[in-house]
Design an enzyme around this catalytic site. Structure first.
Site, PDB file in Angstrom:
ATOM      1  N   ASP A  13      10.350  -8.471   6.678  1.00  0.00           N
ATOM      2  CA  ASP A  13      10.454  -8.233   8.123  1.00  0.00           C
ATOM      3  C   ASP A  13      11.276  -6.978   8.413  1.00  0.00           C
ATOM      4  O   ASP A  13      12.195  -6.639   7.655  1.00  0.00           O
ATOM      5  CB  ASP A  13      11.113  -9.462   8.774  1.00  0.00           C
ATOM      6  N   ARG A  26       4.975   2.551  14.226  1.00  0.00           N
ATOM      7  CA  ARG A  26       5.222   1.330  13.444  1.00  0.00           C
ATOM      8  C   ARG A  26       4.540   1.363  12.080  1.00  0.00           C
ATOM      9  O   ARG A  26       5.072   0.849  11.101  1.00  0.00           O
ATOM     10  CB  ARG A  26       4.745   0.102  14.227  1.00  0.00           C
ATOM     11  N   HIS A  30       5.325   0.214   7.998  1.00  0.00           N
ATOM     12  CA  HIS A  30       4.529  -0.609   7.077  1.00  0.00           C
ATOM     13  C   HIS A  30       4.253   0.162   5.780  1.00  0.00           C
ATOM     14  O   HIS A  30       4.262  -0.420   4.692  1.00  0.00           O
ATOM     15  CB  HIS A  30       3.224  -1.044   7.736  1.00  0.00           C
ATOM     16  N   SER A  58       0.275 -12.427   8.996  1.00  0.00           N
ATOM     17  CA  SER A  58       0.200 -13.836   9.393  1.00  0.00           C
ATOM     18  C   SER A  58      -1.016 -14.087  10.287  1.00  0.00           C
ATOM     19  O   SER A  58      -1.617 -13.141  10.823  1.00  0.00           O
ATOM     20  CB  SER A  58       1.471 -14.231  10.145  1.00  0.00           C
ATOM     21  N   THR A  59      -1.336 -15.367  10.478  1.00  0.00           N
ATOM     22  CA  THR A  59      -2.437 -15.716  11.391  1.00  0.00           C
ATOM     23  C   THR A  59      -2.111 -15.216  12.811  1.00  0.00           C
ATOM     24  O   THR A  59      -3.013 -14.928  13.582  1.00  0.00           O
ATOM     25  CB  THR A  59      -2.659 -17.254  11.419  1.00  0.00           C
ATOM     26  N   ASN A  61      -0.409 -12.399  13.436  1.00  0.00           N
ATOM     27  CA  ASN A  61      -0.389 -10.925  13.480  1.00  0.00           C
ATOM     28  C   ASN A  61      -1.695 -10.323  14.029  1.00  0.00           C
ATOM     29  O   ASN A  61      -1.718  -9.168  14.430  1.00  0.00           O
ATOM     30  CB  ASN A  61      -0.105 -10.329  12.095  1.00  0.00           C
ATOM     31  N   ARG A 174      14.473 -13.471   3.380  1.00  0.00           N
ATOM     32  CA  ARG A 174      13.981 -12.871   4.622  1.00  0.00           C
ATOM     33  C   ARG A 174      14.845 -11.675   4.967  1.00  0.00           C
ATOM     34  O   ARG A 174      16.077 -11.775   4.981  1.00  0.00           O
ATOM     35  CB  ARG A 174      13.987 -13.866   5.781  1.00  0.00           C
ATOM     36  N   SER A 182       9.006 -18.576  10.419  1.00  0.00           N
ATOM     37  CA  SER A 182       7.810 -17.943  10.996  1.00  0.00           C
ATOM     38  C   SER A 182       6.509 -18.420  10.351  1.00  0.00           C
ATOM     39  O   SER A 182       5.643 -17.604   9.998  1.00  0.00           O
ATOM     40  CB  SER A 182       7.920 -16.415  10.909  1.00  0.00           C
TER      41      SER A 182
END
Ligand code: FPP
Length: 227
Positions: A13, A26, A30, A58-59, A61, A174, A182
């Protein structure tokens, strides 16, 4: 003392904040995060961590702006292409957990090819993509319902998860200072140890990784039993 965790899972994160604090888009965060992942994979091998699972998408995202979602999918495709030779050389088995049918078809094909090519290797990199802990439990429940009654046990349920052969994570790290799971590995985290660092994922370095392993080694893991 626990020694080295066999399975480390990471919630990577803080990429967005890292980029924004530098006045960058952003996606630059990444991209830097993908480089960190490569480093961490090397540190895991050196330290004797057998399995590294990372939460890459994630689902939830999918709700991000299309530009960021598409950029992340492209980055994953590039990672598969550019890191293929290194993964094979280092004997790292690549695999994906999550609702992979949500992913672009081209990416699904690349994933399946690399999974097949690396299937027998001893180290593992498990990438959670279009992954949600609740989605995994729902998907597992569908398979579980079809099991004969004598197999409808905790072990039977675990056998219905996305990667049933994997041991539960010993340590979940994390980054970026949030104390949240999350929707990550909800079933598998039952007895995992947690390590939270303020460091943003692109800045996660060898020293912080070492602190996470040292903290894990000092934990008293009773798993409900006595010392
Ligand atoms: C969370 O940071 C991170 C993600 C949603 C994506 C993680 C992806 C990578 C590290 C790179 C690609 C991975 C591979 C396997 C090549 P965030 O954007 O939520 O950060 P923020 O909380 O600061 O906004």
């Amino acid at each position: 003392m626990n020694g080295v965790p066999r399975h480390v899972a990471i919630i990577m994160d803080g990429n967005g904040r890292w980029a924004i604090s530098r006045g960058q888009p952003r996606l630059a965060g990444h991209r830097a995060g993908a480089k960190t992942l490569e480093d961490v994979l090397g540190w895991c091998r050196e330290a004797g961590v057998e399995i590294l699972t990372v939460y890459a998408f994630s689902t939830e995202n999918w709700k991000r702006p299309a530009e960021e979602v598409n950029g992340l999918m492209k980055l994953l495709g590039l990672f598969l292409r550019n890191k293929r030779a290194k993964l094979i050389r280092d004997k790292v088995r690549f695999r994906v957990i999550g609702r992979r049918s949500d992913l672009p078809e081209k990416l699904q094909k690349k994933i399946a090819a690399l999974e097949a090519e690396t299937a027998t290797f001893p180290h593992q990199l498990v990438v959670a993509l279009s992954y949600g802990g609740r989605a995994e439990i729902v998907d597992a429940a569908r398979r579980f319902a079809a099991l004969p009654p004598e197999r409808q046990t905790e072990a039977g349920f675990a056998s219905c998860l996305y990667a049933p052969d994997l041991p539960d994570p010993d340590l979940i790290i994390r980054t970026s200072g949030e104390f949240r799971l999350s929707n990550f590995l909800l079933w598998e985290c039952a007895y995992s140890e947690f390590f939270i660092t303020e460091t943003l994922w692109p800045d996660f370095d060898h020293a912080t990784f070492g602190r996470a392993l040292a903290s894990y080694a000092a934990r008293d893991r009773r798993k409900g039993g006595h010392a």
